[in-house]
Design a protein around this motif. Structure first.
Motif, PDB file in Angstrom:
ATOM      1  N   ARG A  20     -14.821   4.155   1.267  1.00 23.44           N
ATOM      2  CA  ARG A  20     -14.293   2.993   0.390  1.00 23.44           C
ATOM      3  C   ARG A  20     -13.769   3.625  -0.788  1.00 23.44           C
ATOM      4  O   ARG A  20     -12.732   3.142  -1.392  1.00 23.44           O
ATOM      5  CB  ARG A  20     -15.141   1.908   0.200  1.00 23.44           C
ATOM      6  CG  ARG A  20     -15.711   1.191   1.297  1.00 23.44           C
ATOM      7  CD  ARG A  20     -16.160  -0.354   0.980  1.00 23.44           C
ATOM      8  NE  ARG A  20     -17.400  -0.078   0.164  1.00 23.44           N
ATOM      9  CZ  ARG A  20     -18.626   0.020   0.594  1.00 23.44           C
ATOM     10  NH1 ARG A  20     -18.882   0.171   1.846  1.00 23.44           N
ATOM     11  NH2 ARG A  20     -19.696  -0.031  -0.407  1.00 23.44           N
ATOM     12  N   GLU A  21     -14.339   4.644  -1.320  1.00 21.39           N
ATOM     13  CA  GLU A  21     -14.015   5.114  -2.713  1.00 21.39           C
ATOM     14  C   GLU A  21     -12.853   6.155  -2.590  1.00 21.39           C
ATOM     15  O   GLU A  21     -11.909   6.134  -3.429  1.00 21.39           O
ATOM     16  CB  GLU A  21     -15.361   6.169  -3.121  1.00 21.39           C
ATOM     17  CG  GLU A  21     -15.374   6.491  -4.513  1.00 21.39           C
ATOM     18  CD  GLU A  21     -16.527   7.380  -4.644  1.00 21.39           C
ATOM     19  OE1 GLU A  21     -16.532   8.710  -5.083  1.00 21.39           O
ATOM     20  OE2 GLU A  21     -17.754   7.016  -4.659  1.00 21.39           O
ATOM     21  N   ALA A  22     -12.611   6.619  -1.424  1.00 21.13           N
ATOM     22  CA  ALA A  22     -11.556   7.563  -1.195  1.00 21.13           C
ATOM     23  C   ALA A  22     -10.242   6.593  -1.133  1.00 21.13           C
ATOM     24  O   ALA A  22      -9.222   6.817  -1.604  1.00 21.13           O
ATOM     25  CB  ALA A  22     -11.513   8.398   0.130  1.00 21.13           C
ATOM     26  N   ILE A  23     -10.471   5.315  -0.001  1.00 21.39           N
ATOM     27  CA  ILE A  23      -9.336   4.613  -0.202  1.00 21.39           C
ATOM     28  C   ILE A  23      -8.941   3.885  -1.360  1.00 21.39           C
ATOM     29  O   ILE A  23      -7.881   3.720  -1.850  1.00 21.39           O
ATOM     30  CB  ILE A  23      -9.787   3.360   0.904  1.00 21.39           C
ATOM     31  CG1 ILE A  23      -9.551   4.064   2.177  1.00 21.39           C
ATOM     32  CG2 ILE A  23      -8.721   2.256   0.831  1.00 21.39           C
ATOM     33  CD1 ILE A  23      -8.116   4.269   2.778  1.00 21.39           C
ATOM     34  N   ALA A  24     -10.015   3.613  -2.194  1.00 19.99           N
ATOM     35  CA  ALA A  24      -9.678   3.140  -3.568  1.00 19.99           C
ATOM     36  C   ALA A  24      -8.683   4.145  -4.397  1.00 19.99           C
ATOM     37  O   ALA A  24      -8.036   3.338  -5.194  1.00 19.99           O
ATOM     38  CB  ALA A  24     -11.287   2.897  -4.355  1.00 19.99           C
ATOM     39  N   ARG A  25      -9.026   5.402  -4.223  1.00 19.61           N
ATOM     40  CA  ARG A  25      -8.248   6.154  -4.746  1.00 19.61           C
ATOM     41  C   ARG A  25      -6.786   6.219  -4.277  1.00 19.61           C
ATOM     42  O   ARG A  25      -5.916   6.215  -5.172  1.00 19.61           O
ATOM     43  CB  ARG A  25      -8.810   7.732  -4.581  1.00 19.61           C
ATOM     44  CG  ARG A  25      -9.937   7.912  -5.712  1.00 19.61           C
ATOM     45  CD  ARG A  25     -10.201   9.528  -6.111  1.00 19.61           C
ATOM     46  NE  ARG A  25     -10.661  10.214  -4.814  1.00 19.61           N
ATOM     47  CZ  ARG A  25     -11.711  10.140  -4.233  1.00 19.61           C
ATOM     48  NH1 ARG A  25     -12.759   9.771  -5.162  1.00 19.61           N
ATOM     49  NH2 ARG A  25     -12.128  10.822  -3.276  1.00 19.61           N
ATOM     50  N   VAL A  26      -6.730   6.020  -2.909  1.00 23.80           N
ATOM     51  CA  VAL A  26      -5.456   6.294  -2.511  1.00 23.80           C
ATOM     52  C   VAL A  26      -4.589   4.885  -2.993  1.00 23.80           C
ATOM     53  O   VAL A  26      -3.412   5.021  -3.468  1.00 23.80           O
ATOM     54  CB  VAL A  26      -5.396   6.153  -0.763  1.00 23.80           C
ATOM     55  CG1 VAL A  26      -4.335   5.741  -0.257  1.00 23.80           C
ATOM     56  CG2 VAL A  26      -5.979   7.306  -0.322  1.00 23.80           C
ATOM     57  N   THR A 110      -5.433   6.227  10.780  1.00 25.91           N
ATOM     58  CA  THR A 110      -6.520   7.101  11.305  1.00 25.91           C
ATOM     59  C   THR A 110      -7.008   7.708  10.004  1.00 25.91           C
ATOM     60  O   THR A 110      -6.364   8.128   8.870  1.00 25.91           O
ATOM     61  CB  THR A 110      -6.026   8.268  12.284  1.00 25.91           C
ATOM     62  OG1 THR A 110      -5.138   8.984  11.567  1.00 25.91           O
ATOM     63  CG2 THR A 110      -5.336   7.465  13.480  1.00 25.91           C
ATOM     64  N   LYS A 111      -8.294   7.798   9.826  1.00 30.00           N
ATOM     65  CA  LYS A 111      -9.082   8.366   8.724  1.00 30.00           C
ATOM     66  C   LYS A 111      -8.624   9.967   8.270  1.00 30.00           C
ATOM     67  O   LYS A 111      -8.693  10.209   7.310  1.00 30.00           O
ATOM     68  CB  LYS A 111     -10.494   8.159   8.918  1.00 30.00           C
ATOM     69  CG  LYS A 111     -10.927   6.824   8.843  1.00 30.00           C
ATOM     70  CD  LYS A 111     -12.441   6.573   8.719  1.00 30.00           C
ATOM     71  CE  LYS A 111     -12.812   5.214   8.529  1.00 30.00           C
ATOM     72  NZ  LYS A 111     -14.224   4.774   8.452  1.00 30.00           N
ATOM     73  N   SER A 112      -8.192  10.639   9.480  1.00 27.40           N
ATOM     74  CA  SER A 112      -8.049  11.883   9.274  1.00 27.40           C
ATOM     75  C   SER A 112      -6.545  12.101   8.515  1.00 27.40           C
ATOM     76  O   SER A 112      -6.181  13.053   8.247  1.00 27.40           O
ATOM     77  CB  SER A 112      -7.722  12.614  10.523  1.00 27.40           C
ATOM     78  OG  SER A 112      -6.982  12.042  11.442  1.00 27.40           O
ATOM     79  N   SER A 113      -5.838  11.139   8.387  1.00 23.23           N
ATOM     80  CA  SER A 113      -4.522  11.304   7.696  1.00 23.23           C
ATOM     81  C   SER A 113      -4.447  11.712   6.205  1.00 23.23           C
ATOM     82  O   SER A 113      -5.327  11.291   5.616  1.00 23.23           O
ATOM     83  CB  SER A 113      -3.729   9.686   7.794  1.00 23.23           C
ATOM     84  OG  SER A 113      -3.462   9.363   8.885  1.00 23.23           O
ATOM     85  N   PRO A 114      -3.510  12.613   5.892  1.00 22.00           N
ATOM     86  CA  PRO A 114      -3.352  13.011   4.489  1.00 22.00           C
ATOM     87  C   PRO A 114      -3.269  12.005   3.735  1.00 22.00           C
ATOM     88  O   PRO A 114      -2.542  10.932   4.203  1.00 22.00           O
ATOM     89  CB  PRO A 114      -2.549  13.922   4.387  1.00 22.00           C
ATOM     90  CG  PRO A 114      -1.726  13.769   5.791  1.00 22.00           C
ATOM     91  CD  PRO A 114      -2.540  13.159   6.633  1.00 22.00           C
ATOM     92  N   LYS A 115      -3.582  11.866   2.416  1.00 20.82           N
ATOM     93  CA  LYS A 115      -3.327  11.098   1.624  1.00 20.82           C
ATOM     94  C   LYS A 115      -1.990  10.339   1.277  1.00 20.82           C
ATOM     95  O   LYS A 115      -1.697   9.108   1.207  1.00 20.82           O
ATOM     96  CB  LYS A 115      -3.847  11.392   0.010  1.00 20.82           C
ATOM     97  CG  LYS A 115      -3.771  10.200  -0.966  1.00 20.82           C
ATOM     98  CD  LYS A 115      -4.467  10.823  -2.217  1.00 20.82           C
ATOM     99  CE  LYS A 115      -4.058  10.320  -3.526  1.00 20.82           C
ATOM    100  NZ  LYS A 115      -4.656  10.980  -4.573  1.00 20.82           N
ATOM    101  N   LYS A 120       2.155   5.967   2.482  1.00 27.69           N
ATOM    102  CA  LYS A 120       3.302   5.492   3.015  1.00 27.69           C
ATOM    103  C   LYS A 120       2.953   4.649   3.970  1.00 27.69           C
ATOM    104  O   LYS A 120       3.669   3.371   4.191  1.00 27.69           O
ATOM    105  CB  LYS A 120       4.160   6.921   3.723  1.00 27.69           C
ATOM    106  CG  LYS A 120       5.001   7.538   3.000  1.00 27.69           C
ATOM    107  CD  LYS A 120       5.852   8.160   3.917  1.00 27.69           C
ATOM    108  CE  LYS A 120       6.541   9.246   3.299  1.00 27.69           C
ATOM    109  NZ  LYS A 120       6.352  10.810   3.372  1.00 27.69           N
ATOM    110  N   ALA A 121       1.819   4.579   4.924  1.00 29.45           N
ATOM    111  CA  ALA A 121       1.647   3.905   5.909  1.00 29.45           C
ATOM    112  C   ALA A 121       1.469   2.434   5.200  1.00 29.45           C
ATOM    113  O   ALA A 121       1.583   1.216   5.714  1.00 29.45           O
ATOM    114  CB  ALA A 121       0.503   4.210   6.644  1.00 29.45           C
ATOM    115  N   ILE A 122       0.555   2.372   4.168  1.00 31.62           N
ATOM    116  CA  ILE A 122       0.089   1.056   3.329  1.00 31.62           C
ATOM    117  C   ILE A 122       1.473   0.318   2.718  1.00 31.62           C
ATOM    118  O   ILE A 122       1.618  -0.724   3.038  1.00 31.62           O
ATOM    119  CB  ILE A 122      -0.782   1.189   2.539  1.00 31.62           C
ATOM    120  CG1 ILE A 122      -2.391   1.944   3.077  1.00 31.62           C
ATOM    121  CG2 ILE A 122      -1.239   0.184   1.636  1.00 31.62           C
ATOM    122  CD1 ILE A 122      -3.498   2.266   2.239  1.00 31.62           C
TER     123      ILE A 122
END
Length: 226
Positions: A20-26, A110-115, A120-122
């Motif tokens: 969740r923290e990683a996605i918050a940064r993204v 996919t969680k393995s995708s680079p930031k 871009k996807a979001i």
């Protein structure tokens, strides 16, 4: 990116705090000023969506508690049909991705995708498009061209009214019913009726199948009809 990037309200539903923290940064980097809500199981996610109908996107982990896979996605789509849901998962099985989309997800990350790829996807999803990793899209496009797969025939298209063709075209651009109603200057209930008629006439069971099967149509040819 635009100078005045719009800010979004995004719910990240995942039971791993680090993720969740990683996605918050993204989200923070890609969509500055956006508000992020967090949940760690399906019950909490359903509770938040009941209170927060103006969320722009839910990023949903398929494997968090309460989900039992796609059942949780279907439950969320039923209880909060107006909020777009994208799956974010360690899963990389094409069939799971395509099943998730046919259950109403607007994307699969996919969680393995680079930031950069996640941003871009979001962004693509927030603009109203459906996102699947490109290798999946290539495989499903190739499949759509096989004669035994159901593409939309000219005869089926001829059964649509001009207004339904306009609605279908906007659906393929990823517009929601609300946006279609606004753009075509008709009531949202009318759009829903058109969408139901389109699905019935094209012999597909949901919006995503309609979009996938209509993605190759040259709408300008049909919209020139009086």
């Amino acid at each position: 990116m635009h100078d005045h990037a719009p800010s979004y309200r995004i719910l990240i539903a995942d039971d791993h705090p680090l993720f969740r923290e990683a996605i918050a940064r993204v989200v923070g980097d890609g969509f500055p000023g956006s508000e992020l809500l967090e949940t760690a199981d399906l019950d909490a996610t359903l509770a938040v969506t009941a209170d927060e109908e103006d969320l722009d996107l839910i990023l949903l982990d398929l494997n968090m508690p309460g989900m039992s896979g796609l059942t949780g996605l279907l439950q969320l789509r039923n209880e909060a049909p107006t909020i777009p849901v994208a799956i974010i998962s360690a899963e990389e099985d094409k069939n799971v991705m395509l099943q998730a989309v046919s259950c109403g997800a607007v994307g699969f990350l996919t969680k393995s995708s680079p930031k950069e790829q996640l941003i871009k996807a979001i962004a693509q999803i927030l603009e109203g498009n459906i996102y699947l990793p490109s290798e999946i899209m290539r495989a499903s496009a190739a499949r759509a061209h096989e004669p035994n797969e159901r593409g939309i025939s000219a005869e089926q298209l001829e059964t649509l009214t001009r207004k339904q063709i306009q609605v279908l075209e906007r659906m393929t651009r990823g517009e929601s019913n609300k946006m279609i109603a606004y753009n075509l200057n008709i009531a949202e209930t009318t759009v829903k009726a058109h969408v139901s008629a389109i699905l019935r006439k094209l012999g597909v069971s949901n919006r995503v199948q309609a979009i996938l099967s209509a993605s190759d149509i040259d709408f300008s040819r049909y919209l020139r009809k009086p």
